[in-house]
Write a protein that holds these residues in place. Sequence first.
Motif, PDB file in Angstrom:
ATOM      1  N   GLY A   1      -1.363 -11.440   3.574  1.00  0.00           N
ATOM      2  CA  GLY A   1      -0.575 -10.626   3.780  1.00  0.00           C
ATOM      3  C   GLY A   1       0.708 -10.750   3.333  1.00  0.00           C
ATOM      4  O   GLY A   1       1.784 -11.221   2.826  1.00  0.00           O
TER       5      GLY A   1
ATOM      6  N   HIS B   1       5.684 -10.204   9.518  1.00  0.00           N
ATOM      7  CA  HIS B   1       4.243  -9.985   8.327  1.00  0.00           C
ATOM      8  C   HIS B   1       4.944 -11.214   7.890  1.00  0.00           C
ATOM      9  O   HIS B   1       4.118 -11.028   6.397  1.00  0.00           O
ATOM     10  CB  HIS B   1       4.165  -9.137   8.675  1.00  0.00           C
ATOM     11  CG  HIS B   1       3.439  -8.146   9.400  1.00  0.00           C
ATOM     12  ND1 HIS B   1       1.785  -8.399   9.439  1.00  0.00           N
ATOM     13  CD2 HIS B   1       3.350  -7.053   9.833  1.00  0.00           C
ATOM     14  CE1 HIS B   1       2.072  -7.802  10.465  1.00  0.00           C
ATOM     15  NE2 HIS B   1       2.137  -6.708  10.723  1.00  0.00           N
TER      16      HIS B   1
ATOM     17  N   LEU C   1       0.255  -6.614   0.879  1.00  0.00           N
ATOM     18  CA  LEU C   1      -0.573  -5.746   1.856  1.00  0.00           C
ATOM     19  C   LEU C   1       0.290  -4.715   1.381  1.00  0.00           C
ATOM     20  O   LEU C   1       1.841  -4.747   1.305  1.00  0.00           O
ATOM     21  CB  LEU C   1      -0.407  -7.466   2.983  1.00  0.00           C
ATOM     22  CG  LEU C   1      -0.517  -6.132   4.299  1.00  0.00           C
ATOM     23  CD1 LEU C   1      -2.433  -5.928   5.099  1.00  0.00           C
ATOM     24  CD2 LEU C   1      -0.705  -7.066   5.469  1.00  0.00           C
TER      25      LEU C   1
ATOM     26  N   THR D   1      -1.405  -1.023   6.956  1.00  0.00           N
ATOM     27  CA  THR D   1      -1.068  -2.980   7.822  1.00  0.00           C
ATOM     28  C   THR D   1      -1.653  -2.897   8.551  1.00  0.00           C
ATOM     29  O   THR D   1      -2.472  -4.304   8.964  1.00  0.00           O
ATOM     30  CB  THR D   1       0.457  -3.286   7.391  1.00  0.00           C
ATOM     31  OG1 THR D   1       0.875  -2.961   6.211  1.00  0.00           O
ATOM     32  CG2 THR D   1       0.981  -4.479   7.837  1.00  0.00           C
TER      33      THR D   1
ATOM     34  N   LYS E   1      -4.849  -3.972  -2.034  1.00  0.00           N
ATOM     35  CA  LYS E   1      -4.181  -5.117  -2.093  1.00  0.00           C
ATOM     36  C   LYS E   1      -3.951  -5.258  -4.050  1.00  0.00           C
ATOM     37  O   LYS E   1      -5.124  -5.211  -4.838  1.00  0.00           O
ATOM     38  CB  LYS E   1      -4.137  -6.523  -1.474  1.00  0.00           C
ATOM     39  CG  LYS E   1      -5.642  -7.040  -1.891  1.00  0.00           C
ATOM     40  CD  LYS E   1      -5.783  -8.661  -0.615  1.00  0.00           C
ATOM     41  CE  LYS E   1      -7.316  -9.332  -1.029  1.00  0.00           C
ATOM     42  NZ  LYS E   1      -7.376 -10.308  -0.097  1.00  0.00           N
TER      43      LYS E   1
ATOM     44  N   PHE F   1       2.767  -2.941   2.548  1.00  0.00           N
ATOM     45  CA  PHE F   1       3.946  -2.505   3.799  1.00  0.00           C
ATOM     46  C   PHE F   1       4.723  -3.270   2.871  1.00  0.00           C
ATOM     47  O   PHE F   1       6.333  -2.112   2.303  1.00  0.00           O
ATOM     48  CB  PHE F   1       4.289  -3.190   5.473  1.00  0.00           C
ATOM     49  CG  PHE F   1       4.326  -4.960   5.082  1.00  0.00           C
ATOM     50  CD1 PHE F   1       6.132  -5.891   5.148  1.00  0.00           C
ATOM     51  CD2 PHE F   1       3.348  -5.569   4.878  1.00  0.00           C
ATOM     52  CE1 PHE F   1       6.112  -6.830   5.038  1.00  0.00           C
ATOM     53  CE2 PHE F   1       3.159  -7.266   4.956  1.00  0.00           C
ATOM     54  CZ  PHE F   1       4.954  -7.796   4.995  1.00  0.00           C
TER      55      PHE F   1
END
Length: 384
Positions: free
Chosen positions: A384, A312, A11, A71, A83, A13
């Motif tokens: 994620g 996350h 993901l 995100t 991704k 971030f």
Amino acid sequence: MTKKTMPLFALGFRPFYLLAAFWSVVAILEWLMELSGSGLRGVGSIPGIQWHAHEMIFGFATTVIVGFALTAVRSWTGLDTPKGYSLMLLVILWIAGRLGPLLTPYFAIIDILFLPTIALVIGKLILQRNMARNLFLPLILSALGVLNGLFYMSAYGHINIDANAPLISSLFLIVMIEIMIGGRVIPSFTANSILGLKQFRNKSYASTVLVFSAASFLLWTFFPVSIVTALICIFTGVLQLVLLFGWRPFATTSKPIVWVLHAAYFWIPIGFIFLGFSSLGLISIYIALHAFGIGATGGLIIGMITRTAMGHTGRSLTAGSTEVICYALVQATAIIWMAAHLTSGVWFHSTIGLAGICWCLAFLLYIHKYFPWLSKPRLDGQPG
């Protein structure tokens, strides 16, 4: 490619938070070296102070916004943002945009194309879900991309404008993002963390503050030396202070993960007041810009990249000793920088060096603790 084999690219971030933290350390160390006359960048490149400002805006702050955007859009739409290999390609594009212009001006086009590329990717997903209200995010990234392009064109002599103008406008735009998003999440996080807390929260007042903030930035951009601009900026600072105190910041002293957001936001009203003073010629504009850049932007970023990384990766939202030290170091950076520039004397360069060291330590500590978290799968097994 699966999240088990390459969680770092599961993901947006994950890689972009780490890259932003790492590059901010590189950029600050290089700037400190340039101040001492021993910088590493090539002869004939962009002037040191402009390179420093550009990289802290586009290599640091905007990179965090990209990680947040990739995100958040997945959460909003329920659709996958890049991704695996596609995210890796975006990371390679970002790296090329940072290093390429150091080799030749022609590679600046790579950096210019990065933000519009992200805007296209997330804009398509937002439109696919008919969520037009969230188009503000790709539009802001597009605007920042245009300003980035204007900076390079000016810095390399292709257009006749002050290269500082797009940099300052970019910082103002980032602060407006902070005001809009911070005005929503900071009071909410505060209320959620302290049961029964009574706050002053009024939508009309918040909207008024937002309008005055935008007006202040526009006035300073087009009429930087003006009594009217100065008065509006100072008045906006007062309005922002009232807004912040209404969120009850002093009730969060036992909640560092919330307190840091209040402490960082405090620099926004200070920045507006300094902006007004600069319009009157009482202080340098760089003092206002660094109140916004170090105190507000740096403070909010370290607060959010710790908080969102915890959430996350399936961890509880609790700041430990490392986070508290990071928060304190960024705030110390802002205070020490201000002390150096609001005074003068033989200690100026040493004080600036101390501020830079505080910044670098904060983000090196972040990388040390969060790289293992961001390079491994979520604790709860979720994607994620």
